[in-house]
Design an enzyme around this catalytic site. Structure first.
Site, PDB file in Angstrom:
ATOM      1  N   CYS A   1      -0.646  -0.651   5.985  1.00  0.00           N
ATOM      2  CA  CYS A   1       0.351   0.407   5.851  1.00  0.00           C
ATOM      3  C   CYS A   1      -0.265   1.545   5.040  1.00  0.00           C
ATOM      4  O   CYS A   1      -0.829   1.321   3.965  1.00  0.00           O
ATOM      5  CB  CYS A   1       1.589  -0.129   5.143  1.00  0.00           C
ATOM      6  SG  CYS A   1       2.826   1.140   4.775  1.00  0.00           S
TER       7      CYS A   1
ATOM      8  N   CYS B   1       7.388  -1.678   2.072  1.00  0.00           N
ATOM      9  CA  CYS B   1       7.910  -0.372   1.635  1.00  0.00           C
ATOM     10  C   CYS B   1       8.923   0.218   2.610  1.00  0.00           C
ATOM     11  O   CYS B   1       9.474   1.287   2.356  1.00  0.00           O
ATOM     12  CB  CYS B   1       6.773   0.618   1.394  1.00  0.00           C
ATOM     13  SG  CYS B   1       5.923   1.184   2.895  1.00  0.00           S
TER      14      CYS B   1
ATOM     15  N   CYS C   1       1.680   1.729   1.418  1.00  0.00           N
ATOM     16  CA  CYS C   1       1.584   0.751   0.323  1.00  0.00           C
ATOM     17  C   CYS C   1       0.397  -0.199   0.447  1.00  0.00           C
ATOM     18  O   CYS C   1       0.242  -1.088  -0.383  1.00  0.00           O
ATOM     19  CB  CYS C   1       2.881  -0.042   0.236  1.00  0.00           C
ATOM     20  SG  CYS C   1       3.161  -1.143   1.641  1.00  0.00           S
TER      21      CYS C   1
ATOM     22  N   CYS D   1       3.974  -0.495  19.142  1.00  0.00           N
ATOM     23  CA  CYS D   1       3.437   0.841  19.409  1.00  0.00           C
ATOM     24  C   CYS D   1       3.537   1.640  18.109  1.00  0.00           C
ATOM     25  O   CYS D   1       4.635   1.961  17.654  1.00  0.00           O
ATOM     26  CB  CYS D   1       4.260   1.465  20.534  1.00  0.00           C
ATOM     27  SG  CYS D   1       3.590   2.977  21.187  1.00  0.00           S
TER      28      CYS D   1
ATOM     29  N   CYS E   1       7.236  -1.363   7.791  1.00  0.00           N
ATOM     30  CA  CYS E   1       6.467  -2.188   6.864  1.00  0.00           C
ATOM     31  C   CYS E   1       7.461  -3.009   6.045  1.00  0.00           C
ATOM     32  O   CYS E   1       8.432  -2.471   5.511  1.00  0.00           O
ATOM     33  CB  CYS E   1       5.625  -1.294   5.956  1.00  0.00           C
ATOM     34  SG  CYS E   1       4.834  -2.182   4.599  1.00  0.00           S
TER      35      CYS E   1
END
Length: 165
Positions: free
Chosen positions: A78, A129, A81, A149, A126
């Site tokens: 991510c 976060c 984070c 995607c 995510c």
């Protein structure tokens, strides 16, 4: 008759996206992200483009991000984070113009129903976060038949090194 039934099912899947899988977990009502920051803190850390995608649920133009073409061995994290999300071994060319994966790292992403743009889709976030990554669709390859995607700007790539075997 079977062809028409298949086309109706594909159309219904686009309208009423209900994606399931071993690593798919729906965000619970009122669930807050373990990593919680103000919009100002996120903007300062991420910059305008990444903030727009991760925090304001934006989308980059198809084919515009280098990760769509990345073939290196490693892990996608991510961009907000640094949580590991997808293994490069689960990445494939979906032909959509966005980096696509048929699976996620267990527990790394959560989903939420997205009713924007006059359609119903399954948004992927995510798990740490709750940053917007993209959407997951039930039209991917075996073994999961899923297509995560993703916006390339929502990700960072950590190449595998010889010492990380």
């Amino acid at each position: 008759a079977n062809v028409m039934a298949g086309k109706r099912l594909q159309f219904a899947n686009r309208l009423f996206s209900t994606v399931t899988g071993d690593n798919i977990r729906e965000l619970r009502p009122g669930e807050t992200a373990p990593i919680d920051k103000t919009d100002e803190e996120w903007f300062d850390e991420l910059g305008e483009e990444t903030f727009t995608i991760l925090r304001a649920h934006g989308t980059e133009p198809p084919g515009s991000h280098e990760y769509n073409f990345n073939k290196k061995d490693g892990v996608y994290h991510c961009a907000g984070c640094n949580t590991p999300l997808f293994k490069s071994s689960d990445k494939y060319n979906s032909g959509t113009g966005w980096p696509s994966f048929f699976d996620s790292i267990p527990g790394a992403v959560v989903t939420k129903t997205d009713k924007s743009h006059f359609m119903v889709r399954t948004e992927i976030l995510c798990a740490s976060c709750h940053g917007h990554l993209g959407h997951v669709f039930p039209d991917g390859p075996k073994p999961t038949h899923l297509r995560h995607c993703c916006n390339g700007a929502a990700l960072t790539f950590v190449p595998r090194t010889n010492s990380s075997n």
